[in-house]
Design an enzyme around this catalytic site. Structure first.
Site, PDB file in Angstrom:
ATOM      1  N   GLY A   1       0.858  -1.205   0.000  1.00  0.00           N
ATOM      2  CA  GLY A   1       0.000   0.000   0.000  1.00  0.00           C
ATOM      3  C   GLY A   1       0.878   1.233   0.000  1.00  0.00           C
TER       4      GLY A   1
ATOM      5  N   GLY B   1      -1.119   8.121   0.899  1.00  0.00           N
ATOM      6  CA  GLY B   1      -1.517   8.182   2.307  1.00  0.00           C
ATOM      7  C   GLY B   1      -0.422   7.737   3.262  1.00  0.00           C
ATOM      8  N   TYR B   2      -0.825   6.946   4.251  1.00  0.00           N
ATOM      9  CA  TYR B   2       0.120   6.533   5.293  1.00  0.00           C
ATOM     10  C   TYR B   2       1.197   5.569   4.783  1.00  0.00           C
ATOM     11  CZ  TYR B   2      -2.143   8.837   9.260  1.00  0.00           C
ATOM     12  OH  TYR B   2      -2.606   9.771  10.158  1.00  0.00           O
TER      13      TYR B   2
ATOM     14  N   PHE C   1      -1.742  -0.694  -6.023  1.00  0.00           N
ATOM     15  CA  PHE C   1      -2.712  -1.079  -7.046  1.00  0.00           C
ATOM     16  C   PHE C   1      -3.142   0.183  -7.761  1.00  0.00           C
ATOM     17  CE2 PHE C   1      -6.761  -3.800  -7.763  1.00  0.00           C
ATOM     18  CZ  PHE C   1      -6.161  -4.419  -8.845  1.00  0.00           C
TER      19      PHE C   1
ATOM     20  N   ALA D   1      -5.665  -0.036   2.038  1.00  0.00           N
ATOM     21  CA  ALA D   1      -7.059   0.379   2.231  1.00  0.00           C
ATOM     22  C   ALA D   1      -7.755   0.042   0.934  1.00  0.00           C
ATOM     23  CB  ALA D   1      -7.143   1.868   2.529  1.00  0.00           C
TER      24      ALA D   1
ATOM     25  N   TYR E   1     -17.417   3.846  12.908  1.00  0.00           N
ATOM     26  CA  TYR E   1     -16.061   3.307  12.738  1.00  0.00           C
ATOM     27  C   TYR E   1     -15.773   2.178  13.728  1.00  0.00           C
ATOM     28  CZ  TYR E   1     -11.419   3.013  10.878  1.00  0.00           C
ATOM     29  OH  TYR E   1     -10.300   2.519  10.263  1.00  0.00           O
TER      30      TYR E   1
ATOM     31  N   VAL F   1      -6.354  11.665   9.202  1.00  0.00           N
ATOM     32  CA  VAL F   1      -5.875  12.590   8.165  1.00  0.00           C
ATOM     33  C   VAL F   1      -6.744  12.392   6.921  1.00  0.00           C
ATOM     34  CG1 VAL F   1      -3.435  12.758   8.882  1.00  0.00           C
ATOM     35  CG2 VAL F   1      -4.133  10.936   7.297  1.00  0.00           C
TER      36      VAL F   1
HETATM   37  P1  NAD Z   1      -4.916   5.354   0.956  1.00  0.00           P
HETATM   38  O1  NAD Z   1      -6.184   5.187   0.202  1.00  0.00           O
HETATM   39  O2  NAD Z   1      -4.239   6.663   0.901  1.00  0.00           O
HETATM   40  O3  NAD Z   1      -3.844   4.233   0.482  1.00  0.00           O
HETATM   41  C1  NAD Z   1      -4.202   2.889   0.255  1.00  0.00           C
HETATM   42  C2  NAD Z   1      -3.069   2.140  -0.425  1.00  0.00           C
HETATM   43  O4  NAD Z   1      -3.495   0.775  -0.627  1.00  0.00           O
HETATM   44  C3  NAD Z   1      -2.682   2.678  -1.818  1.00  0.00           C
HETATM   45  O5  NAD Z   1      -1.274   2.570  -1.967  1.00  0.00           O
HETATM   46  C4  NAD Z   1      -3.344   1.671  -2.780  1.00  0.00           C
HETATM   47  O6  NAD Z   1      -2.709   1.546  -4.052  1.00  0.00           O
HETATM   48  C5  NAD Z   1      -3.184   0.403  -1.969  1.00  0.00           C
HETATM   49  N1  NAD Z   1      -4.094  -0.683  -2.376  1.00  0.00           N
HETATM   50  C6  NAD Z   1      -5.443  -0.728  -2.299  1.00  0.00           C
HETATM   51  N2  NAD Z   1      -5.889  -1.934  -2.726  1.00  0.00           N
HETATM   52  C7  NAD Z   1      -4.798  -2.658  -3.078  1.00  0.00           C
HETATM   53  C8  NAD Z   1      -4.601  -3.966  -3.577  1.00  0.00           C
HETATM   54  N3  NAD Z   1      -5.614  -4.804  -3.799  1.00  0.00           N
HETATM   55  N4  NAD Z   1      -3.329  -4.365  -3.839  1.00  0.00           N
HETATM   56  C9  NAD Z   1      -2.272  -3.537  -3.634  1.00  0.00           C
HETATM   57  N5  NAD Z   1      -2.402  -2.293  -3.133  1.00  0.00           N
HETATM   58  C10 NAD Z   1      -3.646  -1.860  -2.866  1.00  0.00           C
HETATM   59  O7  NAD Z   1      -5.259   4.932   2.452  1.00  0.00           O
HETATM   60  P2  NAD Z   1      -4.755   5.431   3.910  1.00  0.00           P
HETATM   61  O8  NAD Z   1      -5.755   6.350   4.480  1.00  0.00           O
HETATM   62  O9  NAD Z   1      -3.323   5.827   3.865  1.00  0.00           O
HETATM   63  O10 NAD Z   1      -4.921   4.065   4.718  1.00  0.00           O
HETATM   64  C11 NAD Z   1      -3.847   3.163   4.930  1.00  0.00           C
HETATM   65  C12 NAD Z   1      -4.074   2.456   6.256  1.00  0.00           C
HETATM   66  O11 NAD Z   1      -4.033   3.414   7.317  1.00  0.00           O
HETATM   67  C13 NAD Z   1      -5.445   1.753   6.349  1.00  0.00           C
HETATM   68  O12 NAD Z   1      -5.298   0.539   7.036  1.00  0.00           O
HETATM   69  C14 NAD Z   1      -6.254   2.738   7.177  1.00  0.00           C
HETATM   70  O13 NAD Z   1      -7.308   2.121   7.874  1.00  0.00           O
HETATM   71  C15 NAD Z   1      -5.179   3.245   8.129  1.00  0.00           C
HETATM   72  N6  NAD Z   1      -5.517   4.522   8.809  1.00  0.00           N
HETATM   73  C16 NAD Z   1      -5.892   5.624   8.098  1.00  0.00           C
HETATM   74  C17 NAD Z   1      -6.250   6.787   8.791  1.00  0.00           C
HETATM   75  C18 NAD Z   1      -6.676   8.046   8.053  1.00  0.00           C
HETATM   76  O14 NAD Z   1      -7.191   8.958   8.709  1.00  0.00           O
HETATM   77  N7  NAD Z   1      -6.465   8.138   6.750  1.00  0.00           N
HETATM   78  C19 NAD Z   1      -6.164   6.842  10.193  1.00  0.00           C
HETATM   79  C20 NAD Z   1      -5.721   5.718  10.881  1.00  0.00           C
HETATM   80  C21 NAD Z   1      -5.407   4.550  10.172  1.00  0.00           C
END
Ligand code: NAD
Length: 394
Positions: free
Chosen positions: A48, A52-53, A74, A140, A235, A273
């Site tokens: 991933g 994002g994170y 992806f 995600a 959530y 975020v």
């Molecule tokens: P995001 O949408 O920015 O990034 C998701 C990543 O997953 C991307 O790189 C995407 O290409 C990849 N991805 C998705 N499906 C895929 C697949 N089938 N195969 C390969 N790659 C795939 O999401 P985010 O907000 O950075 O979330 C990342 C994690 O952080 C999640 O577990 C989320 O629950 C957690 N999180 C997010 C927040 C927030 O506020 N954004 C807060 C706490 C925790």
């Protein structure tokens, strides 16, 4: 092509190549400004990695700790008349900058849930890195095809038990409205756990461990969100929370399997975020825009890269005991959850409306962060430039 944002609900269907590169540059600069992370990992796999994170984790470990990074994401490549997804441009921009800094960086695009991707990654690790010291699991996704059964699971972002009547924000229109969110069926709960729970994280560790590519002292992190009673009904006490509870189970199971390597698996609780994923959750954008205002006014707002830098610098690789909760999770939502911050958000929640959102909340900041994800709103980028969306050099 002149590339402008095209927003449909909570997604933007275009992305600006040079703007995405500027976003990567901004994050690299934020990490470099904080100096080197001593005793950090040297070979890192990020699942991933393109946004994002996950992207922030890749940047922190590459540019803070000097790590070689292998990323999995992806994303969609550009076509003649269509931009790539933002993550595709982010990957190119990251790789170019890592290579220029003398760092190994390779990204594999495809389905991380599949056995084929696991095999491909293992081959890459064996040929290029030997072993890995850290795996960040930051997926995600709304769907997962189960690699053993072939069943296609779709997650459902819904409450559990009863209909939830609540305020939410239509970010596109800037309108605060009330909605009824119908509860999930048992099948929808199970499907959400299948997509966003810990099973795939375990499959990754099993495959990597069986292939003998995990180094002694190997660590793995996965990310969760907990929040407070304002967001719990959609959530933590809802379908997504069930999936995240399953990550806690998986962390305990993986830690046991890693005992032979003196390794550890941890869940880190991160702050809210704006991301592609978080924008799609009802209620959360309204909470987020109030939170942004309160945290910014209190001088404690943290961006995605700042949060992840603090995680690795002060917790995972600090050499000091980590700040853990009763479930042994690392808490990085400590500032978001202080009584002062939450008290102020809760005071605003019942009175916020479309008319006063600009003062009580930070809709502009929320929208600006949303557009940045797609490469829009950066000084120094000419948004009127006629560009080839397949811009190879970033
Ligand atoms: P995001 O949408 O920015 O990034 C998701 C990543 O997953 C991307 O790189 C995407 O290409 C990849 N991805 C998705 N499906 C895929 C697949 N089938 N195969 C390969 N790659 C795939 O999401 P985010 O907000 O950075 O979330 C990342 C994690 O952080 C999640 O577990 C989320 O629950 C957690 N999180 C997010 C927040 C927030 O506020 N954004 C807060 C706490 C925790």
């Amino acid at each position: 092509m002149i590339i402008k944002p095209r927003i449909r609900g909570f997604i933007c269907t275009t992305a600006h190549p040079k703007g995405c590169a500027a976003h990567v540059d901004e994050q690299i600069a934020a990490v470099k400004a904080r100096g080197t992370i001593a005793n950090g990992p040297k070979r890192v796999l990020v699942i991933g990695a393109s946004g994002g994170y996950g992207l922030a984790s890749r940047i922190v470990n590459a540019f803070g700790a000097g790590a070689a990074t292998l990323g999995v994401s992806f994303e969609k490549a550009p076509e003649a008349d269509r931009t790539a997804t933002a993550g595709w441009y982010n990957n190119r921009a990251f790789e170019t900058r890592a290579h220029a800094a003398g760092l190994y960086a390779k990204t594999l695009d495809g389905d991380a849930f599949s056995d084929q991707m696991k095999t491909q990654v293992i081959e890459r690790i064996k040929s290029d890195l030997g072993e890995i010291d850290l795996l960040v699991y930051s997926l995600a996704s709304p769907v997962r095809q189960h690699p053993r059964t072939g069943v296609l699971y779709r997650s459902a972002i819904k409450p559990i038990g009863e209909t939830y009547h609540v305020k939410t924000l239509n970010v596109d229109r800037g309108v605060v409205q009330e909605v009824d969110l119908e509860p999930a069926t048992p099948d929808e709960i199970a499907a959400t756990v299948a997509v966003m729970g810990g099973e795939d994280w375990e499959f990754w560790i099993d495959a990597l461990q069986a292939a003998g590519v995990l180094a002694a002292g190997f660590k793995t992190m996965s990310y969760t969100y907990i929040g407070t009673d304002l967001t719990w009904p959609i959530y933590w006490h809802a379908t997504l929370g069930k999936a995240k509870e399953d990550l806690d189970r998986a962390a305990r199971a993986i830690t046991k399997r890693l005992a032979v390597l003196k390794g550890e698996a941890r869940v880190a609780v991160l702050k809210f975020v704006v991301s592609q994923a978080s924008s799609a959750i009802p209620v959360v954008p309204l909470y987020g825009s109030l939170l942004y205002r309160v945290m910014k006014d209190a001088g404690v707002h943290e961006t995605t890269i700042e949060q992840i830098d603090r995680l690795f610098r002060t917790q995972v690789y600090s050499g000091k005991p980590q700040r853990l909760d009763e479930e042994q999770r690392v808490r990085m939502d400590d500032v978001e959850l202080t009584d002062a911050i939450q008290g102020d958000v809760k005071r605003r929640w019942p009175i916020v409306s479309t008319e006063n959102l600009a003062t009580l909340g930070d809709l502009d900041g929320f929208r600006a962060d949303f557009l940045k994800i797609f490469g829009f709103g950066f000084d120094g980028v000419d948004y009127d430039e006629d560009l080839d969306p397949a811009l190879a050099e970033l």
